[in-house]
Design an enzyme around this catalytic site. Structure first.
Site, mmCIF file in Angstrom:
data_model
loop_
_atom_site.group_PDB
_atom_site.id
_atom_site.type_symbol
_atom_site.label_atom_id
_atom_site.label_comp_id
_atom_site.label_asym_id
_atom_site.label_seq_id
_atom_site.Cartn_x
_atom_site.Cartn_y
_atom_site.Cartn_z
ATOM 1 N N HIS A 1 0.834 -1.202 0.000
ATOM 2 C CA HIS A 1 0.000 0.000 0.000
ATOM 3 C C HIS A 1 0.871 1.255 0.000
ATOM 4 O O HIS A 1 0.598 2.222 -0.725
ATOM 5 C CB HIS A 1 -0.904 -0.029 1.237
ATOM 6 N N GLU B 1 2.250 1.822 -3.411
ATOM 7 C CA GLU B 1 1.230 2.435 -4.286
ATOM 8 C C GLU B 1 1.203 3.948 -4.093
ATOM 9 O O GLU B 1 1.175 4.720 -5.056
ATOM 10 C CB GLU B 1 -0.128 1.815 -3.980
ATOM 11 N N HIS B 2 1.242 4.412 -2.837
ATOM 12 C CA HIS B 2 1.252 5.856 -2.556
ATOM 13 C C HIS B 2 2.484 6.524 -3.160
ATOM 14 O O HIS B 2 2.397 7.603 -3.757
ATOM 15 C CB HIS B 2 1.269 6.090 -1.043
ATOM 16 N N GLU C 1 -4.683 7.641 6.664
ATOM 17 C CA GLU C 1 -5.687 6.787 6.025
ATOM 18 C C GLU C 1 -6.121 5.685 6.993
ATOM 19 O O GLU C 1 -7.313 5.383 7.113
ATOM 20 C CB GLU C 1 -5.118 6.184 4.746
ATOM 21 N N LEU D 1 -31.044 -9.150 3.568
ATOM 22 C CA LEU D 1 -30.172 -10.323 3.486
ATOM 23 C C LEU D 1 -29.375 -10.249 2.192
ATOM 24 O O LEU D 1 -29.895 -9.839 1.153
ATOM 25 C CB LEU D 1 -31.025 -11.591 3.524
ATOM 26 N N VAL D 2 -28.114 -10.635 2.270
ATOM 27 C CA VAL D 2 -27.250 -10.721 1.088
ATOM 28 C C VAL D 2 -26.622 -12.098 1.072
ATOM 29 O O VAL D 2 -26.126 -12.577 2.103
ATOM 30 C CB VAL D 2 -26.141 -9.647 1.111
ATOM 31 N N GLY E 1 -24.025 -14.806 -1.325
ATOM 32 C CA GLY E 1 -23.235 -14.995 -2.537
ATOM 33 C C GLY E 1 -21.786 -15.322 -2.274
ATOM 34 O O GLY E 1 -21.347 -15.447 -1.130
ATOM 35 N N PRO F 1 -23.295 13.140 -21.005
ATOM 36 C CA PRO F 1 -23.601 11.991 -20.145
ATOM 37 C C PRO F 1 -23.483 10.696 -20.928
ATOM 38 O O PRO F 1 -23.896 10.619 -22.092
ATOM 39 C CB PRO F 1 -25.053 12.242 -19.720
ATOM 40 N N LYS F 2 -22.921 9.672 -20.298
ATOM 41 C CA LYS F 2 -22.711 8.392 -20.976
ATOM 42 C C LYS F 2 -23.910 7.457 -20.823
ATOM 43 O O LYS F 2 -24.081 6.536 -21.595
ATOM 44 C CB LYS F 2 -21.466 7.690 -20.413
#
Length: 1002
Positions: free
Chosen positions: A90, A93-94, A171, A341-342, A344, A879-880
């Site tokens: 990380h 990356e910064h 962060e 509820l989720v 997967g 706008p797309k």
């Protein structure tokens, strides 16, 4: 709700092959692919490349795009951190943003993008690090040159290394009180300690400075070593999108990225699961920061992405996450145990994953945890007994193929960032279609995955405030309180022996699947017009209509505002409106879920003006869903059990705001000061506590009888069909409904601070260690030229503000500058969230604002013109998506200004603003020296342990000691403050539209 089958943030490597369309070439490219499967409606052109250094590339050519974009993915993340340096990936990356050998200036990249209408970001996950940007098309080549150097010759300078460490630490501190981060780390920390999955991925000052120093580790040297080891072309993928042809894009990309070194590394793969059998059959209790109540039931599974052509995980996610009749959710709600509820699959990293069911619990649900788990196993038992059903799979297959065919055009930045991971996982020809087109019926794979969902493999997590005394263990990195225990063998045996019950069954066929997908071809004057037309205008309802002539999809967007002064009349009415909306969504969940599966997105929401209903998607069955929503609203009677649950949820939501980020508190406090009517949290809480089901029933009936409906229909609809839908809507309103008066449709207005004023609003935060300073300088009422000048000033100052306050001074991770607009007023706002005291932060913000004059005066004419052109291009960007275009039109209608040609009108003004006028604008409104300056400061002061508002030894409580400095007037009494100020006028309508509502007779 069904969670995605795959997480696009993670993708294991796959050896690419030339395939039927692959060709072997020379000149830096070893393979070329021109057979990439795309939607028949997709007008963009695609080409795949494998460069001589084995870097895989997807090129996207779109001659009509008004933004170009690129993303590069490295197939390594924080699971590859050295054990003694958590957070190094990380941190790397910064650091890549902060200078390279070819472009040594730390802010070269962001400065160039800012001047040319661009933006950038990056992210580090368990097994990926991703970088992406967008920019105006003419500047793609130079942007790519700067971008490519990150992966060729980064500097990692000593000075930047020391400073950017503060950003990484900030962060982490931002996340430290976030339940999402805390629970995620707890799951990892309780996994197998010898598996990389257990690592702390963000890093902080302790892991990247204090501990390494004590051990004699040179962090900069380790950064260089990490980059040299892992940033290898053979585990990188790149997506580039531009206006240029595919050949031109190839000629641009190949020389730049062929220079990335191929170090022949192998991307790590974790075949061993981080939750081995010995760590299963466990139950966790966890104490959250917010008042959350959730149950997670997780099963370790292998990485299922190799089966993307058959989608066994998607099949089971669809069933366990279903919300229709016979579903698990339906049974749980009938018992009063569950809100949502989720279900997967989730990918942990290359090689392993999880299948989970997450339940948002009611208060009563907390008392029935084991019963809920029993129901989950009963549903699994039913699915197992029924066996894989081909018709269920085929319905999913057809809906996914339909979505792929008529998929909305993606924003360039979204497209490149989303697909760069997929290049790591899927064959090049499937990179666009892998998540959409399933072609192989494999019941054996469904059964294989289903066989893993057993009590022997389960891990259960329960999160709630009531477990405070039970949670005696502490997670190392976030300090989360928890308890881990074995699940009783008798309970496992009970769950294993459950049998299916009649209440639980497979979902019925979907009634919302569109049958008609034709485009309307009749002539309509609104198709080529800029503005929508009013085609229905009655005392109760006004309908705006516009035929689509841009997106050419069998879709439409319809939005209805049910405006009423009752909605925000007092805190009780506000709470009643919120709970009413929650109950409407709750009652419509079963049919609404089927509609969503069939491509109809719908929302019911509340705001100060009233209720809003929006339906977006295939136009064929929109009217069916709308009528169901209307019937529920008009004939509403609250279910007492569900009312009690939603009331309690509403009260929790008000209380949980305390745990939101400090900058969110600052934004809310600013609104409290400047909007003429905003109810405080305590007022809303007091009112919500006493509301009853009878009050809500009465409120809903009165609301629907005294309402104005403002509507927009845009897309693949004829004028006649739109009018018919609107007529049906109006006919369903109560027969004794009466129109609102014009005065009842006036918008809320904004408080006007007097010239030379400086006000300060202070509030405390007990949850986060971070504090926040928000500085707002008002620039007066909205008007086209002033709008353009303010946006241009914000455009020119955005990058230097970030560079000074975030990169150089390292005040905090969250640094924001930009325009704030409201009903009438607008101005420049700068927000900094930090571990420093807000008074100090404000001093630094003011120092930046003061120095901005010198920056503006020294800015070259060329640089000024670049900023102006970048802003003009941004404002003119098309706008797309159909929904984005509808939102643009709707925004003009809701503020009652009706400037439907706003981008062109304001760009015409913008293009005549020169540098001298911009400086004069700054001097008049923004400069600390201006006698006309109007300023509001908001300080959110942390009084949490270690916060800036506590005098903890070496931390100073307030750096202000000089009484000779100008001091603000503190706002302690909001009513008194507003009672002594004028209100800004509403902006005048751009075109002459008759005012809505019935007029009073004198």
């Amino acid at each position: 709700m069904t969670s995605p089958q795959f997480s696009p943030r993670h993708a294991p490597p796959r050896v690419d092959h030339a395939g039927p369309g692959g060709t072997v070439t020379a000149g830096g490219v070893t393979k070329r692919y021109d057979d990439i499967i795309k939607s028949q409606e997709d007008k963009r052109n695609y080409r795949g490349l494998v460069l001589s250094n084995r870097l895989k590339v997807l090129l996207v050519s779109d001659p009509t795009t008004d933004k170009s974009a690129a993303a590069l993915d490295v197939n390594v993340g924080y699971l590859s951190d050295p054990e003694e340096l958590p957070g190094l990936a990380h941190f790397c990356e910064h650091m890549l943003f902060l200078g390279t050998e070819k472009y040594p200036e730390e802010n070269e990249y962001n400065k160039f993008l800012s001047e040319h209408g661009g933006s950038s970001n990056a992210s580090t996950s368990s097994d990926h690090t991703t970088f992406y940007f967008d920019v105006l098309p003419a500047h793609l080549a130079k942007s790519l040159d700067i971008f490519a150097q990150f992966f060729i010759s980064p500097l990692f300078t000593e000075s930047a290394t020391g400073r950017e460490l503060s950003a990484v630490n900030s962060e982490h501190e931002k996340n430290a009180s976030s339940d999402t981060w805390r629970l995620d780390q707890l799951y990892k920390s309780t996994a197998e300690p010898t598996h990389p999955f257990h690592k702390f991925g963000t890093g902080n000052k302790e892991t990247l400075e204090t501990i390494p120093k004590a051990k004699g580790i040179d962090v900069r040297k380790e950064l260089l070593s990490f980059h040299n080891k892992w940033y290898s072309a053979n585990i990188m993928t790149l997506v580039v999108m531009g206006k240029e042809s595919l050949d031109e894009l190839e000629a641009m990309v190949v020389p730049l990225f062929s220079a990335v070194e191929d170090r022949s590394v192998t991307a790590p793969w974790w075949a061993e699961h981080p939750v081995p059998p010995a760590l299963r059959r466990k139950r966790f209790y966890c104490l959250p920061v917010k008042d959350l109540r959730s149950l997670s039931i997780d099963f370790p599974i292998p990485d299922t992405r190799k089966h993307y052509k058959s989608g066994p995980g998607h099949y089971l996610s669809h069933l366990l996450g279903h919300e229709g009749p016979g579903s698990l959710l339906s049974a749980l709600k009938a018992r009063g145990w569950c809100n949502s509820l989720v279900g997967g699959t989730q990918i942990g990293a290359r090689g392993f994953g999880f299948f989970g069911v997450q339940v948002d619990l009611t208060e009563d649900g907390l008392k029935h945890i084991d019963d809920i788990i029993s129901l989950v196993f009963q549903y699994i038992s039913m699915v197992r007994a029924e066996g894989p059903q081909r018709w269920v799979w085929e319905e999913q297959r057809d809906l996914m193929a339909l979505e792929f065919r008529f998929k909305d055009t993606q924003e360039p930045r979204t497209l490149v960032a989303g697909h760069v991971h997929l290049l790591q996982e899927f064959p090049m020809e499937d990179v666009l279609s892998a998540y959409h087109l399933v072609t192989e019926w494999r019941p054996d794979l469904i059964e294989e995955l289903l066989a893993m969902l057993t009590p022997e493999n389960v891990r259960v997590g329960v999160v709630a405030k009531c477990f405070e005394e039970k949670c005696t263990q502490t997670e190392a990195w976030y300090g989360t309180k928890y308890l881990q225990e074995d699940i009783d063998e008798a309970k496992l045996k009970e769950w294993k022996s459950v049998e299916p019950i009649p209440e639980l069954h497979l979902p019925p066929p979907n009634e919302f699947i569109p049958a008609r997908l034709d485009l309307e071809t009749s002539e309509d004057p609104t198709a080529d017009a800029i503005a929508p037309a009013i085609i229905k205008d009655t005392p109760l309802m006004r309908l705006w209509y516009k035929r689509d002539n841009e997106f050419h999809l069998p879709k439409a967007v319809m939005t209805f505002d049910l405006v009423s002064p009752l909605a925000y009349a007092d805190p009780l009415s506000c709470s009643l409106t919120s709970v009413w909306v929650m109950l409407l969504r709750d009652a419509l969940q079963q049919c609404g879920y089927a509609a969503e599966l069939a491509g109809l997105r719908w929302t019911i929401s509340s705001a100060r003006h009233g209720l809003s209903v929006t339906i977006e998607g295939y136009d064929d069955k929109q009217h069916v869903l709308l009528e169901k929503i209307l019937d529920e609203m008009v004939d509403f009677t609250a279910n007492p059990q569900r009312f009690a649950i939603m009331k309690e949820n509403h009260i929790r939501a008000i209380k949980n705001f305390e745990a939101e980020q400090p900058y969110q508190h600052a934004v809310f406090q600013q609104a409290l000061c400047l909007s003429d009517v905003v109810w405080t949290r305590s007022q809303l809480l007091d009112a919500a506590t006493g509301m009853s089901v009878d009050q809500l029933d009465d409120f809903a009936q009165r609301y629907m009888k005294k309402v104005h409906v403002e509507s927009l229909m845009f897309g693949n609809l004829t004028r006649e069909r739109a009018t018919q839908i609107a007529d049906t809507f109006e006919s369903k309103l109560p027969k004794d409904a009466t129109p609102l008066l014009a005065q009842q449709l006036l918008l809320y207005r904004e408080v006007e601070m007097e010239k030379g004023a400086w006000y300060l609003r202070e509030t405390q935060n007990k949850v986060h260690k971070s504090s926040c300073a928000c500085v707002y300088v008002s620039c007066g009422a909205r008007a086209s030229r002033r709008n353009a000048a303010l946006e241009l000033l914000a455009q020119t100052l955005a990058e230097p503000c970030f560079s000074v306050l975030r990169t150089k001074e390292q005040l905090g991770y969250i640094v924001f500058s930009g325009v704030r607009r409201s009903n009438g007023d607008q101005g420049l706002r700068i927000i900094v969230q930090s571990d420093r005291h807000p008074a100090y932060l404000e001093e630094r913000i003011e120092a930046f604002i003061e120095n901005a004059l010198d920056y503006l005066e020294k800015m070259s004419e060329e640089e000024f013109l670049k900023h102006r052109a970048a802003l003009a291009a941004h404002k003119l960007e098309r706008p797309k998506r159909m929904g984005s275009k509808a939102s643009q039109l709707w925004a003009e209608i809701t503020v009652q200004v009706y400037n439907f040609d706003r981008p062109r009108v304001e760009v015409e003004q913008l293009n005549t603003i020169d540098k001298a006028e911009l400086i004069e604008f700054y001097k008049k409104y923004i400069s600390p020296e201006s006698p006309e300056r109007r300023k509001l400061s908001v300080h959110v002061i942390s009084v949490a342990e270690g916060g800036a508002g506590r005098d903890d030894g070496d931390r100073q409580a307030d750096p202000h000691t000089c009484d000779t400095k100008p001091q603000p007037v503190k706002i302690t009494d909001l009513v008194e403050f507003k009672a002594r100020r004028r209100l800004y006028p509403q902006p005048a309508p751009f075109i002459n539209i008759p005012r809505k509502g019935a007029h009073c007779k004198l």
